[in-house]
Write an enzyme that holds these catalytic residues in place. Structure first.
Site, mmCIF file in Angstrom:
data_model
loop_
_atom_site.group_PDB
_atom_site.id
_atom_site.type_symbol
_atom_site.label_atom_id
_atom_site.label_comp_id
_atom_site.label_asym_id
_atom_site.label_seq_id
_atom_site.Cartn_x
_atom_site.Cartn_y
_atom_site.Cartn_z
ATOM 1 N N LYS A 1 48.048 27.522 5.816
ATOM 2 C CA LYS A 1 48.545 27.193 7.107
ATOM 3 C C LYS A 1 49.420 28.171 7.830
ATOM 4 O O LYS A 1 49.292 28.887 8.749
ATOM 5 C CB LYS A 1 49.058 25.675 7.524
ATOM 6 C CG LYS A 1 47.993 24.688 7.037
ATOM 7 C CD LYS A 1 48.514 23.229 7.007
ATOM 8 C CE LYS A 1 47.169 22.426 6.838
ATOM 9 N NZ LYS A 1 47.648 20.995 6.423
ATOM 10 N N GLN B 1 53.152 17.501 6.085
ATOM 11 C CA GLN B 1 51.937 17.279 5.019
ATOM 12 C C GLN B 1 51.841 16.158 3.967
ATOM 13 O O GLN B 1 52.563 15.648 3.826
ATOM 14 C CB GLN B 1 52.074 18.783 4.103
ATOM 15 C CG GLN B 1 50.832 18.645 3.244
ATOM 16 C CD GLN B 1 49.622 19.261 3.968
ATOM 17 O OE1 GLN B 1 49.700 20.044 4.901
ATOM 18 N NE2 GLN B 1 48.562 19.050 3.336
ATOM 19 N N ASP C 1 48.485 17.568 14.209
ATOM 20 C CA ASP C 1 47.843 17.144 13.207
ATOM 21 C C ASP C 1 46.742 15.987 13.893
ATOM 22 O O ASP C 1 45.750 15.873 13.461
ATOM 23 C CB ASP C 1 48.271 16.425 12.216
ATOM 24 C CG ASP C 1 48.388 17.359 11.113
ATOM 25 O OD1 ASP C 1 47.575 17.973 10.835
ATOM 26 O OD2 ASP C 1 49.333 17.311 10.310
HETATM 27 N N1 GUN Z 1 46.779 16.169 3.850
HETATM 28 C C1 GUN Z 1 45.334 16.470 3.984
HETATM 29 N N2 GUN Z 1 44.900 16.994 4.842
HETATM 30 C C2 GUN Z 1 45.780 17.137 5.818
HETATM 31 C C3 GUN Z 1 45.844 17.435 6.976
HETATM 32 O O1 GUN Z 1 45.106 17.944 7.697
HETATM 33 N N3 GUN Z 1 47.115 17.616 7.617
HETATM 34 C C4 GUN Z 1 48.276 17.090 6.984
HETATM 35 N N4 GUN Z 1 49.436 17.050 7.495
HETATM 36 N N5 GUN Z 1 48.220 16.816 5.639
HETATM 37 C C5 GUN Z 1 46.805 16.724 4.988
#
Ligand code: GUN
Length: 298
Positions: free
Chosen positions: A57, A101, A124
């Site tokens: 990311k 996350q 998100d």
């Molecule tokens: N853990 C697995 N997929 C995601 C996601 O798309 N965003 C976040 N913040 N955590 C995750």
């Protein structure tokens, strides 16, 4: 007789196109005198997969011209301290998007943490305000993985309208919002949607009827060719690490589908890796730009 070969849904390609579009838009936005968008990432604990995702990311941010900062907190961090950091980011006008996350350490309540994020910065799309607005068809941030699936269907002109769509896996992050998006009466929706989960009695009875089958269960090899209708579009969201001593890192990534047998039935299929995965990151870039432009919540 030759085996039938399905068309490949190339998520790396489509994600690269979206990142390029975002890069251009960020460039224009900054050239018009605005500050660069900024994403604040929070990573709690040492989950290896989470570190890999966060790395992808932040690299994507750099590529498209979005500023990013990552706060790394130890496993032992209290929920109260985490929320104090989030409150500070909520109030910081130079931060457009906040991403915590997941998964969080077991002593935390993920929903309480998500709810502490200002929904206007929830790139998100996990905050109940955004999920609720998605459900009633109002502008909102949409969870990146299901939003990425919608982009893939659109790119390959695989309309869901009036199709029987079966989603396997009812998580808040993927399965449930995917089913909502596909059911809405709009250009990407209008499907008849079935949401299967671990309590589903006879999974095959549902999957075998699917024109579009979306699998996000986190169970390697859950779906085999016998469970899939001839000509179905199969979207495999699974990202499972299975031990493989023959490769340096000791594991390989497999989806929730038994690829070879499902590929014999499908007309279109996503590979793992290289299918849905890259789309998640691309859609996060898109959401962060929308946040900087205050396009969702003016
Ligand atoms: N853990 C697995 N997929 C995601 C996601 O798309 N965003 C976040 N913040 N955590 C995750």
């Amino acid at each position: 007789m030759n085996k039938p070969v399905p068309n490949i849904i190339d998520g790396r390609h489509v994600a690269a196109l979206i990142r390029e579009e975002v890069r251009q838009d960020v460039h224009d936005w900054v050239n018009s005198g605005n500050r660069a968008p900024k994403l604040q990432v929070v990573l709690v604990g040492g989950n290896q997969a989470s570190k890999v995702y966060v790395g992808a990311k932040t690299r994507a941010c750099e590529e498209v011209g979005i500023l990013s900062e990552t706060l790394m907190l130890p496993d032992t961090t209290s929920e109260k301290i985490l929320k104090e950091h989030i409150a500070k980011y909520n109030d910081d006008p130079t931060i457009d998007g906040i991403l915590v996350q997941l998964p969080l350490p077991a002593h935390m309540t993920p929903l309480a943490v998500i709810e502490s994020i200002d929904h206007r910065k929830d790139v998100d799309g996990f905050h109940p305000m955004n999920v609720g607005r998605l459900t009633i068809g109002q502008p909102c941030y949409r969870s990146c993985t299901p939003a990425g699936i919608m982009e893939l269907l659109k790119y390959y002109s695989l309309s869901a309208k009036s199709k029987d769509v079966v989603v396997v896996g009812a998580s808040n992050i993927v399965g449930s919002p995917a089913a909502i998006m596909l059911s809405r009466e709009n250009d990407e929706g209008k499907a008849t949607t079935t949401l299967c989960h671990k309590y589903t009695r006879d999974l095959t009875r549902h999957t075998i009827g699917a024109d579009i089958l979306i699998v996000a269960a986190g169970v390697p090899g859950l779906i085999t060719g016998q469970m899939v209708k001839e000509g179905a579009v199969v979207i495999d969201v699974g990202m499972n690490r299975v031990a493989d001593p023959s490769v340096d890192r000791g594991y390989r990534l497999v989806g929730d589908c038994d690829y070879d047998s499902v590929a014999e039935k499908a007309s279109w299929i996503t590979p793992v890796p290289g299918g849905v995965g890259p789309m998640t990151v691309a859609m996060l870039m898109k959401n962060t730009l929308l946040a900087a432009k205050k396009a969702v919540y003016p």
